[in-house]
Design a protein around this motif. Sequence first.
Motif, PDB file in Angstrom:
ATOM      1  N   GLU B  55       0.736  -1.337  -0.015  1.00 29.20           N
ATOM      2  CA  GLU B  55      -0.166  -0.044  -0.173  1.00 29.20           C
ATOM      3  C   GLU B  55       0.740   1.245   0.069  1.00 29.20           C
ATOM      4  N   ASP B  56       2.154   1.248  -0.225  1.00 29.89           N
ATOM      5  CA  ASP B  56       2.840   2.269  -0.566  1.00 29.89           C
ATOM      6  C   ASP B  56       2.484   3.168  -1.834  1.00 29.89           C
ATOM      7  N   TYR B  57       2.208   2.183  -2.932  1.00 25.73           N
ATOM      8  CA  TYR B  57       1.889   2.769  -4.246  1.00 25.73           C
ATOM      9  C   TYR B  57       0.356   2.424  -4.423  1.00 25.73           C
ATOM     10  N   PHE B  58      -0.291   3.325  -5.150  1.00 26.74           N
ATOM     11  CA  PHE B  58      -1.567   3.024  -5.620  1.00 26.74           C
ATOM     12  C   PHE B  58      -1.863   3.214  -7.059  1.00 26.74           C
ATOM     13  N   VAL B  59      -2.924   3.251  -7.434  1.00 26.88           N
ATOM     14  CA  VAL B  59      -3.240   3.370  -9.042  1.00 26.88           C
ATOM     15  C   VAL B  59      -2.460   4.096  -9.840  1.00 26.88           C
ATOM     16  N   PRO B  60      -2.332   5.460  -9.263  1.00 30.81           N
ATOM     17  CA  PRO B  60      -1.622   6.383 -10.298  1.00 30.81           C
ATOM     18  C   PRO B  60      -0.214   5.971 -10.381  1.00 30.81           C
ATOM     19  N   GLU B  61       0.324   5.519  -9.201  1.00 35.49           N
ATOM     20  CA  GLU B  61       1.671   5.229  -9.190  1.00 35.49           C
ATOM     21  C   GLU B  61       2.055   4.000 -10.329  1.00 35.49           C
ATOM     22  N   LEU B  62       1.037   3.040 -10.483  1.00 38.59           N
ATOM     23  CA  LEU B  62       1.259   1.952 -11.293  1.00 38.59           C
ATOM     24  C   LEU B  62       1.104   2.296 -12.476  1.00 38.59           C
ATOM     25  N   LEU B  63       0.201   3.240 -12.867  1.00 35.58           N
ATOM     26  CA  LEU B  63      -0.049   3.601 -14.244  1.00 35.58           C
ATOM     27  C   LEU B  63       1.044   4.360 -14.850  1.00 35.58           C
ATOM     28  N   LEU B  64       1.859   5.169 -13.945  1.00 34.83           N
ATOM     29  CA  LEU B  64       2.902   5.841 -14.361  1.00 34.83           C
ATOM     30  C   LEU B  64       4.059   5.124 -14.568  1.00 34.83           C
ATOM     31  N   SER B  65       4.286   4.018 -13.970  1.00 36.80           N
ATOM     32  CA  SER B  65       5.425   3.018 -13.767  1.00 36.80           C
ATOM     33  C   SER B  65       5.372   2.246 -15.173  1.00 36.80           C
ATOM     34  N   ALA B  66       3.805   1.859 -15.236  1.00 35.68           N
ATOM     35  CA  ALA B  66       3.641   0.989 -16.417  1.00 35.68           C
ATOM     36  C   ALA B  66       3.764   1.996 -17.882  1.00 35.68           C
ATOM     37  N   ARG B  67       3.321   2.936 -17.560  1.00 33.27           N
ATOM     38  CA  ARG B  67       3.730   3.924 -19.013  1.00 33.27           C
ATOM     39  C   ARG B  67       5.307   3.981 -19.132  1.00 33.27           C
ATOM     40  N   ALA B  68       5.942   4.408 -17.948  1.00 37.39           N
ATOM     41  CA  ALA B  68       7.267   4.350 -18.484  1.00 37.39           C
ATOM     42  C   ALA B  68       7.937   3.105 -18.980  1.00 37.39           C
ATOM     43  N   MET B  69       7.512   1.841 -18.546  1.00 38.90           N
ATOM     44  CA  MET B  69       8.072   0.810 -18.993  1.00 38.90           C
ATOM     45  C   MET B  69       7.452   0.537 -20.517  1.00 38.90           C
ATOM     46  N   LYS B  70       6.505   0.838 -20.682  1.00 40.62           N
ATOM     47  CA  LYS B  70       5.964   0.629 -22.043  1.00 40.62           C
ATOM     48  C   LYS B  70       6.652   1.762 -22.986  1.00 40.62           C
ATOM     49  N   GLY B  71       7.134   2.806 -22.667  1.00 35.80           N
ATOM     50  CA  GLY B  71       7.976   3.616 -23.584  1.00 35.80           C
ATOM     51  C   GLY B  71       9.166   2.845 -23.943  1.00 35.80           C
ATOM     52  N   SER B  72       9.746   2.152 -22.959  1.00 36.10           N
ATOM     53  CA  SER B  72      11.076   1.537 -23.069  1.00 36.10           C
ATOM     54  C   SER B  72      10.724   0.392 -23.957  1.00 36.10           C
ATOM     55  N   LEU B  73       9.696  -0.348 -23.618  1.00 35.43           N
ATOM     56  CA  LEU B  73       9.353  -1.565 -24.463  1.00 35.43           C
ATOM     57  C   LEU B  73       9.020  -1.195 -25.864  1.00 35.43           C
ATOM     58  N   THR B  74       8.698  -0.213 -26.125  1.00 33.10           N
ATOM     59  CA  THR B  74       8.459   0.074 -27.545  1.00 33.10           C
ATOM     60  C   THR B  74       9.942   0.195 -28.380  1.00 33.10           C
ATOM     61  N   LEU B  75      10.818   0.734 -27.714  1.00 33.88           N
ATOM     62  CA  LEU B  75      12.394   0.672 -28.239  1.00 33.88           C
ATOM     63  C   LEU B  75      12.712  -0.772 -28.368  1.00 33.88           C
ATOM     64  N   ILE B  76      12.543  -1.516 -27.390  1.00 33.33           N
ATOM     65  CA  ILE B  76      12.972  -2.937 -27.259  1.00 33.33           C
ATOM     66  C   ILE B  76      12.446  -3.951 -28.010  1.00 33.33           C
ATOM     67  N   ARG B  77      11.020  -3.913 -28.100  1.00 33.71           N
ATOM     68  CA  ARG B  77      10.105  -5.011 -28.721  1.00 33.71           C
ATOM     69  C   ARG B  77      10.848  -5.362 -30.171  1.00 33.71           C
ATOM     70  N   PRO B  78      10.879  -4.514 -31.127  1.00 38.26           N
ATOM     71  CA  PRO B  78      11.323  -4.824 -32.333  1.00 38.26           C
ATOM     72  C   PRO B  78      12.752  -5.722 -32.504  1.00 38.26           C
ATOM     73  N   LEU B  79      13.509  -5.301 -31.541  1.00 39.05           N
ATOM     74  CA  LEU B  79      14.923  -5.991 -31.415  1.00 39.05           C
ATOM     75  C   LEU B  79      14.405  -7.443 -30.987  1.00 39.05           C
ATOM     76  N   LEU B  80      13.871  -7.622 -29.813  1.00 35.55           N
ATOM     77  CA  LEU B  80      13.562  -8.755 -29.246  1.00 35.55           C
ATOM     78  C   LEU B  80      12.924  -9.839 -30.580  1.00 35.55           C
ATOM     79  N   THR B  81      11.767  -9.233 -31.114  1.00 30.68           N
ATOM     80  CA  THR B  81      11.164 -10.004 -32.336  1.00 30.68           C
ATOM     81  C   THR B  81      12.244 -10.385 -33.361  1.00 30.68           C
ATOM     82  N   ALA B  82      13.348  -9.679 -33.605  1.00 33.62           N
ATOM     83  CA  ALA B  82      14.030  -9.780 -34.530  1.00 33.62           C
ATOM     84  C   ALA B  82      15.173 -10.958 -34.010  1.00 33.62           C
ATOM     85  N   SER B  83      15.540 -10.849 -33.084  1.00 29.38           N
ATOM     86  CA  SER B  83      16.446 -11.916 -32.350  1.00 29.38           C
ATOM     87  C   SER B  83      15.653 -13.085 -32.044  1.00 29.38           C
TER      88      SER B  83
END
Lengths: 479, 215
Positions: B55-83
């Motif tokens: 209960e240190d984090y709540f929905v807003p923090e979860l959404l923000l972290s998920a968004r940060a990760m998504k940003g990073s994943l959009t760069l990474i995913r094409p490389l993953l698929t390629a490899s």
Amino acid sequence: MRLELQPRPGEHLADLLFAAGVEFPCGGESNCGGCRVRVVAGHVPATSQMREVISEEDLAAGWRLACTAESTGPVTVEIEQWTASILTDDQSVALEPRNGFGAVVDLGTTTLVVQLVDLATGEVLGVETALNPQARYGADVMSRIQYDLQHPGVLTDLIRRELGAMLRRLTQEDVLEEILLVGNTAMHHLFCGLSVEPLASVPFESPTLGAVSFKAADLDWPGPATFLPNLGGFVGSDLLAGIVATGLDESPAPVALFDIGTNGEIVMGSRAGIVCASTAAGPAFEGGRISKGMRAGSGAIDSVHPVNGAFECRVIGGVDPRGICGSGLVDAAAAARELDIVQPNGRVTTPGREVLLAPGVALSQGDLRELQLAKGAMAAGLKMLAHPKPERLYLAGAFGNYVRQASATSIGLLPGNCPVEPVGNSALRGARMLLLSPTARLQRLNRLLERTAHVELAADPAFQDLFAESMLLAPFTLP
Amino acid sequence: MADLQKLYDAVLNGDQKAAIAVTEQALAEGITPLDLITNYMVPAMDEVGRRFECEDYFVPELLLSARAMKGSLTLIRPLLTASGIEPAGRVAIGTVKGDLHDIGKNLVASMLEGGGFEVIDLGADVPPEKFIDAIQNKGVRVVALSALLTVTMPSMRKTIDALKEAGVRDQVKVMVGGAPVTQQFAEEIGADGYSDNANAAVALARKLVAEGAPA
């Protein structure tokens, strides 16, 4: 609501009633009459204190004061709950005089208010309030809809009979010229016996939003009745009447009408056009899903101030605190923020992760989260619709009447840069204004409905971001 | 050299800009996508989940972290698929037909991605046919159904029934969640699992994949 109770030897019926949730507004002094219950089976003797505050007639009908009630055998009582906190309205309004009597009905999800009105003078001659008897089949509109889909007709019968009885208590033998009802879309459909199926799934747009009229004989009521039309989605004629009461549809400048409740509603506009939306805030503002939450009755903390680093609480009835109501919750969150016990993101920083307000009454971390969800949904809805920025924000309903604006602003439930004006039960007042203007009514309603658009908030991707951002316990301003 | 600890911090603190910047730099320097995911992003999302649980984090923090990760994943995913790197499993997720609410569903989708799953997000108000299509044509091993309203819960049952009728129910594990959904309801409608929050959904999906829909 009916309760069946059987006091054991040495037990007081009053204690059982209190434990069952009957509140004693004067703290059990038996001098306010606010804890009236009606005995429908069994024997509860009338005491001398009861005779002082209850008429002979009512005593004969079974009315007793819960706070001094005693019985040695099994009893069944009907609880006249909420009487003290149901908001009615007696402001004078414009009028086209005609002969006879009429009535207006505010058919709320939780509470019912019926007013008897003299059509010649506009005067309110009597008021009846009650709990919506449908409440035992679910507290919110969605569970009622679900129940109706499984048991068609039960809720329709129930509400028609209850309102009919309330009307007859007001009119005695008299006949009414006209009865106008207002309520949200689900209440409208359930009362009118319309299919609630369209309200059970996307896009929540019913084809039967219009006004529905009944002859007196259709309902076995003292007069013909009309349920006023809905605005769209779940936004019903209670908000339509609120628009009429606040004159929003005739305002040259943009204004907003904000109804804070389990189902929050937002109306925004001017004479140029109106948009409306509803948002599922949850029951936190009514004390629901809060560990020590309760309605605004005896024993509820209804106001909290930070004084010298500690909480100073006001308790309704001046008794020992046993819970907290919606306005107290908003105050407590604001005070806890000020004392820095709660961070803007809602995290409680005390070692036990709770905010101790008074002996036995604390807010848990989960309670703060419920409040964040509720107020986030309301504030996000307002941010979605408030373009351009309204010049005034009207607050409708009981919660809007009792909440302390400074607290609501500091936790970001209300905007910091818009004047706020509580308007009380604007649904009831608007309905009465329409009842008293029979010739102008149709034209005004038609014009209003033509210019009103309903918006489905959840369908807009921007809503999610606004919702998350609005969960912060921090002030906000409208651009 | 990219400071990869900053990627962990960016995800944990929900800072999308920083997450993208560090990822870009790291990839340019030849650090492998798998290294970024397994050593920094997944641990960060695990910590986000832990903070949510306590209960240190709540929905807003979860959404923000998920968004940060998504940003990073959009760069990474094409490389993953390629490899040709295999994800932990492929999940099709959606809010069932009749229900528009997708905040909870989006959270679960993001947490699953953070947990190393490949997530096919079918959106909101999803008819059963779309789930069936994902099973038949996209190699999905887990189907995750969300509903926020009591009135749309029956739509979950209809979706599961439709999977049976289409003969694909045995090919996947079905997990359900959403505010009004309970363990009991999940069992009644024949789901394989129920989770009451986004973090627990990841553990559930891992368990369901391990139990194994036939490969």
